[in-house]
Design a protein around this motif. Structure first.
Motif, mmCIF file in Angstrom:
data_model
loop_
_atom_site.group_PDB
_atom_site.id
_atom_site.type_symbol
_atom_site.label_atom_id
_atom_site.label_comp_id
_atom_site.label_asym_id
_atom_site.label_seq_id
_atom_site.Cartn_x
_atom_site.Cartn_y
_atom_site.Cartn_z
ATOM 1 N N GLY A 232 5.415 3.246 6.997
ATOM 2 C CA GLY A 232 6.411 2.186 7.016
ATOM 3 C C GLY A 232 7.363 2.349 5.856
ATOM 4 N N ASN A 233 7.763 1.240 5.281
ATOM 5 C CA ASN A 233 8.704 1.272 4.171
ATOM 6 C C ASN A 233 8.054 1.882 2.936
ATOM 7 O OD1 ASN A 233 9.815 -0.436 1.591
ATOM 8 N ND2 ASN A 233 11.443 0.096 3.019
ATOM 9 N N LEU A 234 8.737 2.839 2.332
ATOM 10 C CA LEU A 234 8.168 3.582 1.206
ATOM 11 C C LEU A 234 7.847 2.685 0.022
ATOM 12 C CD1 LEU A 234 7.444 6.207 -0.283
ATOM 13 C CD2 LEU A 234 9.890 6.504 -0.766
ATOM 14 N N ALA A 235 8.764 1.799 -0.363
ATOM 15 C CA ALA A 235 8.544 0.942 -1.521
ATOM 16 C C ALA A 235 7.377 -0.009 -1.297
ATOM 17 C CB ALA A 235 9.808 0.153 -1.846
ATOM 18 N N VAL A 236 7.293 -0.591 -0.101
ATOM 19 C CA VAL A 236 6.221 -1.547 0.192
ATOM 20 C C VAL A 236 4.877 -0.833 0.230
ATOM 21 C CG1 VAL A 236 5.334 -3.205 1.873
ATOM 22 C CG2 VAL A 236 7.790 -3.081 1.410
ATOM 23 N N LEU A 237 4.838 0.340 0.872
ATOM 24 C CA LEU A 237 3.602 1.107 0.929
ATOM 25 C C LEU A 237 3.143 1.499 -0.474
ATOM 26 C CD1 LEU A 237 2.851 3.990 3.422
ATOM 27 C CD2 LEU A 237 2.226 4.184 1.032
ATOM 28 N N THR A 238 4.068 1.993 -1.279
ATOM 29 C CA THR A 238 3.719 2.419 -2.634
ATOM 30 C C THR A 238 3.171 1.263 -3.455
ATOM 31 O OG1 THR A 238 5.464 4.101 -2.525
ATOM 32 C CG2 THR A 238 4.594 3.578 -4.695
ATOM 33 N N ALA A 239 3.715 0.063 -3.248
ATOM 34 C CA ALA A 239 3.263 -1.101 -3.998
ATOM 35 C C ALA A 239 1.849 -1.530 -3.618
ATOM 36 C CB ALA A 239 4.231 -2.266 -3.797
ATOM 37 N N LEU A 240 1.328 -1.048 -2.476
ATOM 38 C CA LEU A 240 -0.043 -1.376 -2.069
ATOM 39 C C LEU A 240 -1.071 -0.417 -2.649
ATOM 40 C CD1 LEU A 240 0.295 -2.353 1.708
ATOM 41 C CD2 LEU A 240 0.021 -3.870 -0.256
ATOM 42 N N VAL A 241 -0.618 0.678 -3.278
ATOM 43 C CA VAL A 241 -1.557 1.619 -3.891
ATOM 44 C C VAL A 241 -2.378 0.885 -4.953
ATOM 45 C CG1 VAL A 241 -1.775 3.676 -5.329
ATOM 46 C CG2 VAL A 241 -0.164 3.651 -3.418
ATOM 47 N N GLY A 242 -3.691 1.047 -4.901
ATOM 48 C CA GLY A 242 -4.570 0.386 -5.841
ATOM 49 C C GLY A 242 -5.051 -0.975 -5.390
ATOM 50 N N THR A 243 -4.613 -1.419 -4.212
ATOM 51 C CA THR A 243 -5.053 -2.703 -3.670
ATOM 52 C C THR A 243 -6.073 -2.461 -2.556
ATOM 53 O OG1 THR A 243 -3.491 -2.947 -1.825
ATOM 54 C CG2 THR A 243 -2.675 -3.508 -4.038
ATOM 55 N N PRO A 244 -6.836 -3.502 -2.187
ATOM 56 C CA PRO A 244 -7.825 -3.323 -1.115
ATOM 57 C C PRO A 244 -7.248 -3.271 0.281
ATOM 58 C CG PRO A 244 -8.192 -5.402 -2.315
ATOM 59 C CD PRO A 244 -6.924 -4.802 -2.820
ATOM 60 N N TRP A 245 -5.941 -3.394 0.420
ATOM 61 C CA TRP A 245 -5.348 -3.463 1.763
ATOM 62 C C TRP A 245 -4.684 -2.163 2.195
ATOM 63 C CZ3 TRP A 245 -5.189 -7.609 -1.659
ATOM 64 C CH2 TRP A 245 -5.978 -8.705 -1.260
ATOM 65 N N LEU A 246 -4.715 -1.148 1.358
ATOM 66 C CA LEU A 246 -4.136 0.137 1.744
ATOM 67 C C LEU A 246 -5.200 0.962 2.453
ATOM 68 C CD1 LEU A 246 -1.471 1.794 1.401
ATOM 69 C CD2 LEU A 246 -2.685 3.040 -0.405
ATOM 70 N N PRO A 247 -4.941 1.411 3.677
ATOM 71 C CA PRO A 247 -5.933 2.232 4.379
ATOM 72 C C PRO A 247 -6.010 3.632 3.785
ATOM 73 C CG PRO A 247 -3.934 2.032 5.688
ATOM 74 C CD PRO A 247 -3.757 1.130 4.503
ATOM 75 N N ASP A 248 -7.070 4.313 4.096
ATOM 76 C CA ASP A 248 -7.230 5.702 3.696
ATOM 77 C C ASP A 248 -6.350 6.569 4.589
ATOM 78 O OD1 ASP A 248 -8.065 8.220 2.966
ATOM 79 O OD2 ASP A 248 -10.193 7.738 2.995
ATOM 80 N N PHE A 249 -5.572 7.455 3.992
ATOM 81 C CA PHE A 249 -4.633 8.277 4.747
ATOM 82 C C PHE A 249 -5.198 9.644 5.114
ATOM 83 C CE2 PHE A 249 -1.886 5.008 3.301
ATOM 84 C CZ PHE A 249 -0.804 4.983 4.168
ATOM 85 N N ALA A 250 -6.492 9.830 4.953
ATOM 86 C CA ALA A 250 -7.098 11.114 5.285
ATOM 87 C C ALA A 250 -6.858 11.457 6.758
ATOM 88 C CB ALA A 250 -8.602 11.073 5.004
ATOM 89 N N GLY A 251 -6.194 12.585 6.995
ATOM 90 C CA GLY A 251 -5.934 13.039 8.355
ATOM 91 C C GLY A 251 -4.868 12.284 9.105
ATOM 92 N N ALA A 252 -4.133 11.417 8.428
ATOM 93 C CA ALA A 252 -3.122 10.586 9.097
ATOM 94 C C ALA A 252 -1.783 11.306 9.192
ATOM 95 C CB ALA A 252 -2.940 9.271 8.346
ATOM 96 N N ILE A 253 -0.965 10.830 10.122
ATOM 97 C CA ILE A 253 0.455 11.186 10.150
ATOM 98 C C ILE A 253 1.187 10.089 9.379
ATOM 99 C CG2 ILE A 253 2.497 11.588 11.561
ATOM 100 C CD1 ILE A 253 0.339 13.743 11.884
ATOM 101 N N LEU A 254 1.658 10.417 8.209
ATOM 102 C CA LEU A 254 2.365 9.455 7.366
ATOM 103 C C LEU A 254 3.824 9.400 7.780
ATOM 104 C CD1 LEU A 254 2.680 7.643 4.809
ATOM 105 C CD2 LEU A 254 3.032 9.774 3.512
#
Length: 358
Positions: A232-254
């Motif tokens: 999704g939006n780069l700024a919003v996604l980046t702001a979720l780093v370190g929070t419990p609501w960011l999913p694991d991106f292993a094997g994902a299409i980002l």
């Protein structure tokens, strides 16, 4: 704020503030937040029911407000043109600073729509800022047990990613107040109403120049990759780093998009995703549109956006390209967050491998 120095009384006060009625789930303490880590997206994602003509669409404002009732009239006309019946959350025009009411009010509106058996799906009326502020107040376990389709983009990226972490597919697509040209509507209709699995291609517009193309795909690393769509939006996604609501991106299409950010800010956010280990785990990357992402004072002293993307994405060694119609553009496509897809970075295509809805 240092979690380890919080007193028991402080944690108790925090917990009390987060206890809410109406089916809302409160996080018990900041310490619990600190212990939470990104969780893998469930292998069996829950797909909500498709939209059908005559269904009620719940309209919510997780972030910014609608200025006046005339804006609501326009949104209602758009929703009815989709063949749906609009149902407005109570606080769409409520103003608290730049938000549509307090966090508690906006969260209650959202959970009430998920709980209303007469509402088939939900759509954000607009973005802005504030969706991430709702995450501690939402009961994602309850939502996953009785899922409904949620659609929105920009700041609503926070909700789409949190839903994916909870195992529920949502749609990254136009907000209700968008202009909805035919291309945007056709994409949403296919994904949300028909359960179709379209292939999206980077448009090759004919132009007056000798080469004949003014918007070719920009491939940073070629090849094909499959994985679950997360982004999704780069700024919003980046702001979720370190929070419990960011999913694991292993094997994902980002997939990513951005607007009104200078080149160095794009660089800074991608660097953060790299340092946080997000970029090193993905199977492939699609960067959609970066609208108005040029520093007007930069001139030749700046990297271009394409140079920044090339530096950050080519080195990953996974298929990566730019140019898809994702983001702050009128004809944006609808992508099911959490659904399986295949990308071809040489051809500039995204092919859905499973429907977003049942």
């Amino acid at each position: 704020m240092m979690i380890g120095k919080l007193t028991t009384a402080a944690l108790t006060r925090r917990s009390a503030l987060l206890q809410m009625g109406g089916g809302l789930c409160a996080v018990s303490s900041l310490a619990a937040l600190a212990r939470a880590a990104p969780a893998p997206v469930p292998a069996n994602m829950v797909r909500p029911g498709r939209l059908r003509n005559g269904d009620v669409l719940g309209l919510v404002a997780p972030a910014g407000f609608i200025a006046d009732r005339f804006g609501l009239d326009e949104i209602a006309a758009t929703v009815r043109a989709m063949g749906l019946e609009p149902r407005f959350a109570p606080h769409l025009t409520t103003r608290e600073g730049y938000l549509a009411g307090s966090d508690e009010v906006r969260a209650k509106d959202l959970m009430a729509m998920f709980a209303d058996d007469g509402v088939r799906g939900l759509m954000a009326v607009r973005g802005g800022w504030g969706s991430a502020r709702l995450l501690p107040y939402l009961d994602f376990a309850t939502i996953a047990r009785k899922p409904k389709l949620f659609a929105g983009f920009s700041d609503n990226t926070a909700l789409c990613l949190a839903l994916a972490r909870a195992g529920v597919v949502s749609i990254h697509g136009p907000n209700a107040a968008a202009s909805w040209p035919p291309a945007a509507w056709d994409s949403f209709r296919q994904v949300a109403f028909e359960g179709a699995m379209p292939t999206y291609s980077v448009a090759a517009y004919a132009g007056p120049n000798l080469g004949g193309r003014v918007s070719p795909v920009k491939t940073f690393h070629g090849g094909k990759a499959r994985g679950r769509l997360l982004g999704g939006n780069l700024a919003v996604l980046t702001a979720l780093v370190g929070t419990p609501w960011l999913p694991d991106f292993a094997g994902a299409i980002l997939f990513l998009e951005e607007t009104n950010e200078s080149e160095y800010r794009i660089d800074r956010m991608l660097t953060q995703l790299a340092l946080a280990g997000v970029l090193g785990r993905v199977a492939g990357v699609v960067f959609g549109q970066c609208t108005h992402c040029e520093n007007p004072d930069g001139g030749y002293a700046n990297f271009t956006v394409y140079e920044v993307l090339d530096q950050r994405l080519a080195a990953l060694g996974v298929p990566a390209f730019q140019g898809a119609m994702i983001g702050h553009v009128a004809g944006q496509v609808s992508l099911p967050v959490g659904a399986l897809a295949e990308i071809d970075a040489d051809a500039g295509t995204i092919r859905l491998l499973e429907p977003a809805v049942t």
